[in-house]
Design a protein around this motif. Structure first.
Motif, PDB file in Angstrom:
ATOM      1  N   UNK A   1       0.837  -1.204   0.000  1.00 28.59           N
ATOM      2  CA  UNK A   1       0.000   0.000   0.000  1.00 28.59           C
ATOM      3  C   UNK A   1       0.870   1.253   0.000  1.00 28.59           C
ATOM      4  N   UNK A   2       0.281   2.331  -0.549  1.00 25.67           N
ATOM      5  CA  UNK A   2       1.044   3.562  -0.739  1.00 25.67           C
ATOM      6  C   UNK A   2       1.567   4.065   0.606  1.00 25.67           C
ATOM      7  N   UNK A   3       2.817   4.565   0.634  1.00 25.52           N
ATOM      8  CA  UNK A   3       3.394   5.027   1.892  1.00 25.52           C
ATOM      9  C   UNK A   3       2.649   6.212   2.507  1.00 25.52           C
ATOM     10  N   UNK A   4       1.831   6.921   1.744  1.00 29.69           N
ATOM     11  CA  UNK A   4       1.085   8.021   2.359  1.00 29.69           C
ATOM     12  C   UNK A   4      -0.247   8.240   1.647  1.00 29.69           C
TER      13      UNK A   4
ATOM     14  N   UNK B   1       2.711   5.431  -6.227  1.00 35.95           N
ATOM     15  CA  UNK B   1       1.993   5.300  -7.504  1.00 35.95           C
ATOM     16  C   UNK B   1       2.764   6.034  -8.607  1.00 35.95           C
ATOM     17  N   UNK B   2       2.851   5.391  -9.759  1.00 31.89           N
ATOM     18  CA  UNK B   2       3.558   5.956 -10.919  1.00 31.89           C
ATOM     19  C   UNK B   2       2.535   6.117 -12.046  1.00 31.89           C
ATOM     20  N   UNK B   3       2.407   7.351 -12.553  1.00 31.69           N
ATOM     21  CA  UNK B   3       1.416   7.624 -13.597  1.00 31.69           C
ATOM     22  C   UNK B   3       2.112   7.992 -14.894  1.00 31.69           C
ATOM     23  N   UNK B   4       1.545   7.545 -16.009  1.00 31.74           N
ATOM     24  CA  UNK B   4       2.073   7.910 -17.324  1.00 31.74           C
ATOM     25  C   UNK B   4       1.157   8.941 -17.976  1.00 31.74           C
TER      26      UNK B   4
ATOM     27  N   UNK C   1      -1.370  13.720   1.964  1.00 33.81           N
ATOM     28  CA  UNK C   1      -0.089  13.912   2.668  1.00 33.81           C
ATOM     29  C   UNK C   1       1.094  14.089   1.729  1.00 33.81           C
ATOM     30  N   UNK C   2       0.847  13.995   0.434  1.00 33.51           N
ATOM     31  CA  UNK C   2       1.965  14.092  -0.518  1.00 33.51           C
ATOM     32  C   UNK C   2       2.576  15.495  -0.456  1.00 33.51           C
ATOM     33  N   UNK C   3       3.889  15.545  -0.356  1.00 37.76           N
ATOM     34  CA  UNK C   3       4.614  16.818  -0.375  1.00 37.76           C
ATOM     35  C   UNK C   3       5.627  16.870  -1.517  1.00 37.76           C
ATOM     36  N   UNK C   4       6.072  15.678  -1.990  1.00 40.38           N
ATOM     37  CA  UNK C   4       7.135  15.649  -3.001  1.00 40.38           C
ATOM     38  C   UNK C   4       6.713  14.798  -4.202  1.00 40.38           C
ATOM     39  N   UNK C   5       6.780  15.431  -5.364  1.00 40.79           N
ATOM     40  CA  UNK C   5       6.368  14.769  -6.602  1.00 40.79           C
ATOM     41  C   UNK C   5       7.567  14.716  -7.541  1.00 40.79           C
ATOM     42  N   UNK C   6       7.717  13.604  -8.241  1.00 39.47           N
ATOM     43  CA  UNK C   6       8.790  13.509  -9.255  1.00 39.47           C
ATOM     44  C   UNK C   6       8.177  13.537 -10.650  1.00 39.47           C
ATOM     45  N   UNK C   7       8.788  14.337 -11.525  1.00 39.75           N
ATOM     46  CA  UNK C   7       8.346  14.397 -12.922  1.00 39.75           C
ATOM     47  C   UNK C   7       9.492  13.899 -13.793  1.00 39.75           C
ATOM     48  N   UNK C   8       9.253  12.841 -14.543  1.00 37.76           N
ATOM     49  CA  UNK C   8      10.309  12.233 -15.361  1.00 37.76           C
ATOM     50  C   UNK C   8       9.959  12.424 -16.831  1.00 37.76           C
TER      51      UNK C   8
ATOM     52  N   UNK D   1      15.822  11.359  -8.835  1.00 34.31           N
ATOM     53  CA  UNK D   1      14.550  12.089  -8.973  1.00 34.31           C
ATOM     54  C   UNK D   1      13.431  11.401  -8.206  1.00 34.31           C
ATOM     55  N   UNK D   2      13.420  10.072  -8.245  1.00 34.26           N
ATOM     56  CA  UNK D   2      12.271   9.372  -7.656  1.00 34.26           C
ATOM     57  C   UNK D   2      12.545   8.833  -6.253  1.00 34.26           C
ATOM     58  N   UNK D   3      13.814   8.935  -5.782  1.00 35.45           N
ATOM     59  CA  UNK D   3      14.200   8.287  -4.521  1.00 35.45           C
ATOM     60  C   UNK D   3      13.265   8.631  -3.361  1.00 35.45           C
ATOM     61  N   UNK D   4      12.903   9.926  -3.221  1.00 35.04           N
ATOM     62  CA  UNK D   4      12.063  10.331  -2.088  1.00 35.04           C
ATOM     63  C   UNK D   4      10.667  10.761  -2.528  1.00 35.04           C
ATOM     64  N   UNK D   5      10.309  10.400  -3.761  1.00 34.23           N
ATOM     65  CA  UNK D   5       9.023  10.881  -4.295  1.00 34.23           C
ATOM     66  C   UNK D   5       7.857  10.130  -3.666  1.00 34.23           C
ATOM     67  N   UNK D   6       6.751  10.858  -3.510  1.00 34.12           N
ATOM     68  CA  UNK D   6       5.522  10.218  -3.009  1.00 34.12           C
ATOM     69  C   UNK D   6       4.528   9.998  -4.152  1.00 34.12           C
ATOM     70  N   UNK D   7       4.882  10.496  -5.330  1.00 37.42           N
ATOM     71  CA  UNK D   7       4.098  10.280  -6.546  1.00 37.42           C
ATOM     72  C   UNK D   7       5.029  10.553  -7.723  1.00 37.42           C
ATOM     73  N   UNK D   8       4.884   9.778  -8.783  1.00 35.81           N
ATOM     74  CA  UNK D   8       5.747   9.953  -9.959  1.00 35.81           C
ATOM     75  C   UNK D   8       4.879  10.146 -11.195  1.00 35.81           C
TER      76      UNK D   8
END
Ligand SMILES: NC(=O)C1=CN([C@@H]2O[C@H](COP(=O)(O)OP(=O)(O)OC[C@H]3O[C@@H](n4cnc5c(N)ncnc54)[C@H](O)[C@@H]3O)[C@@H](O)[C@H]2O)C=CC1
Ligand SMILES: C[N+](C)(C)CC(=O)CC(=O)[O-]
Length: 337
Positions: free
Chosen positions: A3-6, A118-121, A10-17, A84-91
């Motif tokens: 399950x998602x860590x948060x 969760x990783x979204x395309x 509660x998400x504060x950090x997002x990664x954009x790849x 970029x994704x190491x500490x991300x709460x959403x990608x």
């Protein structure tokens, strides 16, 4: 999928790849909504281009309203995908629309992102089922299809693949809403999702007309911006056409104009307008209208057209009392964060 860590709230950090037109637009959007954003893109000039895109978008974002603490300074461009994704709460992945590239990139993101995130395309049309084939944990991979520019156009279409967990689809839908987007969560995969399927139909016809010398590009663009486009900004094609049936609404509209679906207006095949489809259209329009009468919908449509004309500079803009500034455009974006 663990399950998602948060929780989405509660998400504060997002990664954009991938930080081109759409990835950069997502970066601007998430920054404006007060998130810390990490971004990675393999192009050598990616950081400079991305910061330029964010700076160019910022005045518009200020106009529609920034979240507390929002700042372009909260963007970190990393040297590697893993950082970029190491500490991300959403990608959010926004790499080029190439199936093989998406497959391998999503597998790399899955290997590098914290478990359960969760990783979204941003894909414009590939079903997630076709993209999640190489990932160790396909359960957390969803489509989050935006519209250009993602920092102004509210809609995101969310859908999972055959191997996506329902929980990930639900989590992503909630997250996008918290992040200020308007979300359509699709229950099943459809090539092109909903909006692009509709846009493609129009686009195919436009290309047919240009290719056959039947209409110019300008005529095609004017036909939308001076015509149906004015209505579509606030009332979709179904309810708009229900009004074409006058007091008889969609039922009369289908009885009156349904036969012309068979005439050769389009190069696309028309669906069989049977009783089931007719009923679904009538019911869908009734549901969308809710308690509003045809007369109320007409008034709403007319006011909407006037507002769009003002907003697009074809009518003088309204001035707010006590200032000579332009009245701010109310944001349609959610405010749940
Ligand atoms: N352009 C549009 O209007 C829309 C595009 N999309 C989707 O968004 C995605 C990105 O499209 P655009 O931003 O238009 O393309 P773009 O070409 O502007 O940007 C793609 C970026 O991905 C980078 N890239 C290349 N290889 C990569 C890799 N292996 N990993 C990460 N990044 C990589 C490129 O350097 C480039 O900056 C596509 O899936 C597209 O279908 C979705 C909605 C609208
Ligand atoms: C051109 N496009 C298919 C990539 C467009 C989209 O996917 C959505 C949009 O912004 O209209």
């Amino acid at each position: 999928m663990p399950s998602s860590p948060c929780a989405p709230e509660e998400v504060r950090r997002v990664a954009c790849v991938g930080a081109g037109v759409i990835g950069g637009g997502w970066v601007a959007h998430f920054l404006a909504r007060g998130y810390d954003v990490t971004a990675w893109d393999p192009a050598p000039d990616a950081e400079e281009k991305l910061r330029r895109l964010v700076a160019a978008a910022w005045p518009a974002l200020e106009q529609i309203g920034l979240a507390d603490g929002a700042s372009p300074d909260r963007l970190t461009v990393t040297a590697t995908l893993a950082e970029a994704v190491a500490d991300a709460q959403f990608v959010q992945e926004s790499a080029p629309e190439k199936l093989e590239l998406k497959r391998s990139l999503l597998a790399q993101l899955d290997a590098a992102a914290p478990p359960g995130v969760v990783i979204a395309s941003s894909t414009s049309g590939y079903p997630m089922t076709d993209m999640q084939t190489e990932a160790a944990d396909p359960g957390r991979l969803v489509v989050g299809h935006p519209f250009n520019p993602p920092y102004l156009i509210p809609l995101v279409e969310v859908v999972g693949g055959k191997r996506t967990d329902a929980e990930a689809v639900e989590w992503a839908s909630r997250f996008y809403k918290v992040a200020g987007k308007s979300v359509i969560t699709m229950e099943r995969e459809l090539p092109g999702f909903i909006a692009n399927r509709l846009q493609e139909a129009l686009w195919r016809e436009a290309l047919h007309m240009v290719a056959n010398g039947e209409a110019t590009v300008k005529e095609i663009d004017d036909s939308i911006t001076e015509g149906p486009g004015l209505r579509w900004a606030f009332m979709g094609p179904c309810l708009t056409f229900a009004l074409a049936g006058g007091d008889g609404g969609m039922g009369h509209m289908l009885d009156h104009f349904g036969p012309s679906l068979k005439s050769p207006w389009t190069r696309l095949e028309a669906p069989e307008l049977d009783d089931t489809l007719r009923a679904a259209m009538v019911d869908g329009c009734d549901e969308a209208a809710g308690s509003r009468t045809i007369a109320q919908l007409v008034a709403e449509r007319d006011q909407g057209v006037i507002d769009v004309l003002r907003a697009t500079g074809r009518l003088p803009r309204q001035r707010t009392e006590g200032t000579d500034g332009i009245a701010p455009t109310p944001s349609t974006m959610g405010d749940e964060k």
